[in-house]
Design a protein around this motif. Sequence first.
Motif, mmCIF file in Angstrom:
data_model
loop_
_atom_site.group_PDB
_atom_site.id
_atom_site.type_symbol
_atom_site.label_atom_id
_atom_site.label_comp_id
_atom_site.label_asym_id
_atom_site.label_seq_id
_atom_site.Cartn_x
_atom_site.Cartn_y
_atom_site.Cartn_z
ATOM 1 N N ASP A 76 0.825 -1.212 0.000
ATOM 2 C CA ASP A 76 0.000 0.000 0.000
ATOM 3 C C ASP A 76 0.862 1.266 0.000
ATOM 4 O OD1 ASP A 76 -2.410 -1.443 0.027
ATOM 5 O OD2 ASP A 76 -2.404 -1.552 2.225
ATOM 6 N N SER A 77 1.870 1.295 0.866
ATOM 7 C CA SER A 77 2.752 2.466 0.937
ATOM 8 C C SER A 77 3.534 2.654 -0.355
ATOM 9 C CB SER A 77 3.740 2.331 2.100
ATOM 10 O OG SER A 77 3.053 2.359 3.321
ATOM 11 N N ILE A 97 4.509 5.594 -5.404
ATOM 12 C CA ILE A 97 4.644 5.562 -6.867
ATOM 13 C C ILE A 97 3.674 6.549 -7.510
ATOM 14 C CG2 ILE A 97 4.255 4.126 -8.925
ATOM 15 C CD1 ILE A 97 6.898 3.544 -7.324
ATOM 16 N N THR A 98 2.421 6.535 -7.097
ATOM 17 C CA THR A 98 1.437 7.439 -7.716
ATOM 18 C C THR A 98 1.694 8.895 -7.320
ATOM 19 O OG1 THR A 98 -0.169 6.970 -5.938
ATOM 20 C CG2 THR A 98 -0.330 5.647 -7.945
ATOM 21 N N GLY A 144 4.389 10.498 -9.657
ATOM 22 C CA GLY A 144 4.146 10.551 -11.096
ATOM 23 C C GLY A 144 3.942 9.227 -11.789
ATOM 24 N N GLY A 145 4.029 8.114 -11.040
ATOM 25 C CA GLY A 145 3.763 6.805 -11.625
ATOM 26 C C GLY A 145 2.268 6.537 -11.700
ATOM 27 N N THR A 146 1.906 5.443 -12.340
ATOM 28 C CA THR A 146 0.503 5.087 -12.526
ATOM 29 C C THR A 146 0.263 3.665 -12.036
ATOM 30 O OG1 THR A 146 0.467 6.445 -14.518
ATOM 31 C CG2 THR A 146 -1.337 4.889 -14.248
ATOM 32 N N LEU A 147 -0.824 3.448 -11.319
ATOM 33 C CA LEU A 147 -1.254 2.108 -10.943
ATOM 34 C C LEU A 147 -2.097 1.570 -12.098
ATOM 35 C CD1 LEU A 147 -1.615 -0.227 -8.926
ATOM 36 C CD2 LEU A 147 -3.599 1.031 -8.018
ATOM 37 N N ALA A 164 1.019 -5.326 -7.475
ATOM 38 C CA ALA A 164 0.481 -4.156 -8.171
ATOM 39 C C ALA A 164 1.312 -3.939 -9.437
ATOM 40 C CB ALA A 164 0.553 -2.926 -7.278
ATOM 41 N N LEU A 165 0.626 -3.863 -10.564
ATOM 42 C CA LEU A 165 1.292 -3.536 -11.821
ATOM 43 C C LEU A 165 1.226 -2.029 -11.973
ATOM 44 C CD1 LEU A 165 2.679 -4.572 -14.393
ATOM 45 C CD2 LEU A 165 0.414 -4.619 -15.465
#
Length: 119
Positions: A74-75, A80-81, A84-87, A95-96
Motif C-alpha cells: 500500500d505504501s 509511486i502514484t 508521477g507513476g501510474t497504478l 500491483a502492476l
Amino acid sequence: MPRPVKFELRVPDPLKTAAFYEQAFGWIFTMSRTEPDTWDITTGSRSATGVNGVMTTSEASPATVLTIRVDDLDSAVDRITRIGGTLLRRSAAEALCADPSGMAFCLSQAVSEDGDEHR
C-alpha cells in the motif's frame, strides 16, 4: 531498499523465445504446472547472484516486466502514484504500475518464511 526479485517476458511466440534464451545464456524453461501458457525461467542456481523469471504468452507487443519486492504494498503504491507513476492493475499481493515514461513494472508484497505478508 526494495530490490528486483523476478522478471517476466511477455511474448507472442514462447517456444521461439525460449529456444533463443536457452542457446544464448543456458537458461532453463519449464512449463508451469499451475498457470496456463506460463513457463518458469531458471537463470542460475539459488546460491548465485541474480533473479529467476517467468514467460507468458501475449499477443501484445513483446515486453519485459521487472518485479520489485516491497515490505508494504500500500505504501509503495501510494509513493509511486504520488511521484508521477501510474497504478495499472492491483491484486492483494501485487500491483502492476508504470513509471512516468510508461514503462511497466510490478510491485510484490514481501512474504515471510511462514507465508504471511509483511505489514
